[in-house]
Design an enzyme around this catalytic site. Structure first.
Site, PDB file in Angstrom:
ATOM      1  N   LYS A   1      58.885  25.885  57.811  1.00 24.44           N
ATOM      2  CA  LYS A   1      57.324  25.256  57.408  1.00 24.44           C
ATOM      3  C   LYS A   1      55.919  26.332  58.229  1.00 24.44           C
ATOM      4  O   LYS A   1      56.518  26.841  59.002  1.00 24.44           O
ATOM      5  CB  LYS A   1      57.000  23.591  57.906  1.00 24.44           C
ATOM      6  CG  LYS A   1      57.409  23.527  59.495  1.00 24.44           C
ATOM      7  CD  LYS A   1      56.833  24.198  60.665  1.00 24.44           C
ATOM      8  CE  LYS A   1      55.527  24.533  60.950  1.00 24.44           C
ATOM      9  NZ  LYS A   1      55.347  25.311  62.233  1.00 24.44           N
TER      10      LYS A   1
ATOM     11  N   TYR B   1      52.321  18.976  60.725  1.00 23.05           N
ATOM     12  CA  TYR B   1      53.386  17.693  61.232  1.00 23.05           C
ATOM     13  C   TYR B   1      52.561  16.459  61.097  1.00 23.05           C
ATOM     14  O   TYR B   1      53.210  15.432  60.937  1.00 23.05           O
ATOM     15  CB  TYR B   1      53.559  17.949  62.527  1.00 23.05           C
ATOM     16  CG  TYR B   1      54.679  19.008  62.861  1.00 23.05           C
ATOM     17  CD1 TYR B   1      56.089  18.588  62.789  1.00 23.05           C
ATOM     18  CD2 TYR B   1      54.283  20.517  63.229  1.00 23.05           C
ATOM     19  CE1 TYR B   1      57.179  19.675  63.020  1.00 23.05           C
ATOM     20  CE2 TYR B   1      55.223  21.303  63.195  1.00 23.05           C
ATOM     21  CZ  TYR B   1      56.677  21.000  63.172  1.00 23.05           C
ATOM     22  OH  TYR B   1      57.671  21.814  63.444  1.00 23.05           O
TER      23      TYR B   1
HETATM   24  P1  NAD Z   1      57.800  34.730  65.647  1.00 21.24           P
HETATM   25  O1  NAD Z   1      56.882  35.680  65.560  1.00 21.24           O
HETATM   26  O2  NAD Z   1      58.402  34.450  67.249  1.00 21.24           O
HETATM   27  O3  NAD Z   1      59.088  35.371  64.836  1.00 21.24           O
HETATM   28  C1  NAD Z   1      58.758  35.867  63.556  1.00 21.24           C
HETATM   29  C2  NAD Z   1      59.939  36.892  63.355  1.00 21.24           C
HETATM   30  O4  NAD Z   1      59.581  37.719  62.144  1.00 21.24           O
HETATM   31  C3  NAD Z   1      59.990  38.059  64.454  1.00 21.24           C
HETATM   32  O5  NAD Z   1      61.120  38.400  64.975  1.00 21.24           O
HETATM   33  C4  NAD Z   1      59.264  39.282  63.661  1.00 21.24           C
HETATM   34  O6  NAD Z   1      59.969  40.433  64.173  1.00 21.24           O
HETATM   35  C5  NAD Z   1      59.814  38.953  62.321  1.00 21.24           C
HETATM   36  N1  NAD Z   1      59.060  39.649  61.382  1.00 21.24           N
HETATM   37  C6  NAD Z   1      59.770  40.369  60.389  1.00 21.24           C
HETATM   38  N2  NAD Z   1      58.797  41.146  59.423  1.00 21.24           N
HETATM   39  C7  NAD Z   1      57.558  40.884  60.208  1.00 21.24           C
HETATM   40  C8  NAD Z   1      56.126  41.314  59.750  1.00 21.24           C
HETATM   41  N3  NAD Z   1      55.920  42.248  58.876  1.00 21.24           N
HETATM   42  N4  NAD Z   1      55.346  40.876  60.742  1.00 21.24           N
HETATM   43  C9  NAD Z   1      55.677  39.905  61.844  1.00 21.24           C
HETATM   44  N5  NAD Z   1      56.888  39.603  62.090  1.00 21.24           N
HETATM   45  C10 NAD Z   1      57.691  40.008  61.143  1.00 21.24           C
HETATM   46  O7  NAD Z   1      57.558  33.375  65.153  1.00 21.24           O
HETATM   47  P2  NAD Z   1      58.443  31.868  65.099  1.00 21.24           P
HETATM   48  O8  NAD Z   1      57.394  31.276  66.098  1.00 21.24           O
HETATM   49  O9  NAD Z   1      59.766  32.422  65.276  1.00 21.24           O
HETATM   50  O10 NAD Z   1      57.823  31.524  63.551  1.00 21.24           O
HETATM   51  C11 NAD Z   1      58.723  31.903  62.461  1.00 21.24           C
HETATM   52  C12 NAD Z   1      58.628  30.715  61.474  1.00 21.24           C
HETATM   53  O11 NAD Z   1      59.218  29.545  61.971  1.00 21.24           O
HETATM   54  C13 NAD Z   1      57.151  30.467  61.088  1.00 21.24           C
HETATM   55  O12 NAD Z   1      57.049  30.025  59.880  1.00 21.24           O
HETATM   56  C14 NAD Z   1      57.088  29.007  61.880  1.00 21.24           C
HETATM   57  O13 NAD Z   1      55.958  28.231  61.369  1.00 21.24           O
HETATM   58  C15 NAD Z   1      58.184  28.514  62.009  1.00 21.24           C
HETATM   59  N6  NAD Z   1      58.549  27.616  63.348  1.00 21.24           N
HETATM   60  C16 NAD Z   1      59.215  26.281  63.274  1.00 21.24           C
HETATM   61  C17 NAD Z   1      59.195  25.470  64.159  1.00 21.24           C
HETATM   62  C18 NAD Z   1      59.879  24.118  63.890  1.00 21.24           C
HETATM   63  O14 NAD Z   1      59.737  23.424  64.969  1.00 21.24           O
HETATM   64  N7  NAD Z   1      60.324  23.863  62.561  1.00 21.24           N
HETATM   65  C19 NAD Z   1      58.933  26.104  65.373  1.00 21.24           C
HETATM   66  C20 NAD Z   1      58.425  27.161  65.623  1.00 21.24           C
HETATM   67  C21 NAD Z   1      58.259  28.058  64.386  1.00 21.24           C
END
Ligand code: NAD
Length: 359
Positions: A130, A214
């Site tokens: 999401k 949410y």
């Molecule tokens: P994060 O920044 O920790 O992870 C993102 C990943 O994408 C990183 O490993 C990064 O290296 C990679 N990536 C690949 N190409 C990239 C680029 N061009 N620029 C930036 N990063 C790049 O983020 P996150 O917190 O893991 O969030 C990722 C997704 O998960 C988001 O959509 C977020 O909304 C979702 N999320 C959902 C929940 C939930 O409870 N459902 C919780 C956290 C995050």
């Protein structure tokens, strides 16, 4: 999908929605659906990877990452071989890997559409985190491709499998405390990393896209309706962090028969509440939206559900749908699209100086 003829009685039903439980006895790795995680950031590392060690119907079968330095961790932690690690350049070769049934997109929000579509076109089912896209137009494109290639698209709505939220939905459906008339839903936190992509507009950053969604979800699945109209206002602290994206947004959504949801989200205030105001009582969750331990009570009693791994239940619920056609808990792409339509309208209302906009 060849294999699987699993025990279908593993699901308990709450309010017509299912909460898969550990009665399920499948531990045969060969019979599990293979999941490829795309993007090995915080959510994959801290939540989805560990959850895939608890799932009964899914297993981690590959990862996609652009960071070579992450290989060792995922190989050691999950026993992955080099051949199970892909990057963004050879992404399309997942099409040839029969061990991958589901591709789980865990990338920044602006990459959701592109990689969901790529994975669908590789012949894989997709779970996309999401918010499913940058806006409703993108979300519609994703759904269109999913239909065209006949592969399913799901959204990472883990709370649809959380027992506290399922219990609240049950109160609303059964009118346990009379009719639901008011929803108060707030989710926000103080974002600490000033360089996070969640503070960049082009990445689909901002509090509403990150956690406000949410509150939209809770209002929709508790009322069981779509809003008729909404009005929204944005508030900004003087922190430079919020030059590009929204900081605090407060909005109100009107539903049928005078039902209303008052919602708030923020990157500069800590809030994590769901309050359901019924004619003859209330239900309250706090913290409401965490993936650790949700907690809550009603006007009659404390709620005491055991802690579950929401992500494991969510992925197993999806796998059970794909394998056994047991309906999932409404976590399909269409559900994600409905939220994107509301997000677009919230921004429209803000741009029109908080005017009420119709949906
Ligand atoms: P994060 O920044 O920790 O992870 C993102 C990943 O994408 C990183 O490993 C990064 O290296 C990679 N990536 C690949 N190409 C990239 C680029 N061009 N620029 C930036 N990063 C790049 O983020 P996150 O917190 O893991 O969030 C990722 C997704 O998960 C988001 O959509 C977020 O909304 C979702 N999320 C959902 C929940 C939930 O409870 N459902 C919780 C956290 C995050």
């Amino acid at each position: 999908m060849k294999r699987r003829n699993f025990n279908k009685t593993f699901a308990t039903s709450i309010a017509g929605l299912t909460l898969s439980n550990n009665l399920f006895s499948n531990n045969d790795k060969k019979n599990k659906l293979g999941v490829a995680l795309v993007g090995l950031g915080s959510y994959s590392k801290n939540a989805l990877g560990p959850a895939l060690t608890e799932t009964k119907l899914c297993k981690l079968s590959a990862v996609v990452t652009g960071s070579i330095e992450k290989h060792d961790y995922w190989k050691k932690q999950y026993g992955l071989k080099d051949s199970q690690i892909y990057n963004y350049e050879n992404f399309n070769s997942i099409a040839e890997n029969d061990e991958i049934d589901i591709v789980y997109i865990v990338l920044p929000n602006n990459m959701h559409k592109e990689f969901s579509i790529k994975a669908l076109e590789c012949g894989k089912h997709v779970i996309c985190e999401k918010p499913m896209a940058m806006n409703a137009v993108e979300a519609e494109e994703m759904i269109k491709v999913s239909k065209k290639v006949k592969k399913d698209l799901f959204i990472g709505y883990r709370l649809h499998y959380d027992p506290y939220h399922l219990e609240c939905i049950k109160y609303c459906k059964n009118e346990t405390f009379g009719k639901l008339n008011v929803v108060l839903a707030e989710f926000g936190y103080g974002i600490s990393n000033n360089n996070h992509w969640k503070l960049k507009k082009s990445y689909g950053g901002g509090a509403l896209m990150d956690v406000g969604i949410y509150a939209i979800q809770a209002a929709r699945y508790c009322t069981g309706e779509e809003p008729i109209s909404l009005s929204a206002k944005e508030y900004k602290t003087n922190s430079k962090k919020f030059n590009e994206v929204d900081d605090t947004i407060v909005w109100q959504m009107e539903f049928s028969n005078g039902k209303v949801a008052n919602c708030a989200t923020s990157f500069s205030a800590s809030m994590n509440n769901l309050h359901l105001g019924f004619e003859k009582g209330f239900a309250k969750l706090h913290p409401a939206y965490t993936w650790r331990k949700v907690s809550g009570y009603t006007s009659k009693k404390q709620l005491t559900f055991p802690m579950i791994n929401q992500q494991a239940y969510h992925m197993d619920g999806i796998a059970n749908y794909l394998i056994n056609k047991v309906p999932h808990n409404n976590v399909g792409g269409e559900e994600g699209l409905k939220d994107m339509i509301i997000i677009d309208k919230i921004f429209e209302s803000i741009n029109k100086n908080s005017n009420t906009v119709l949906l």
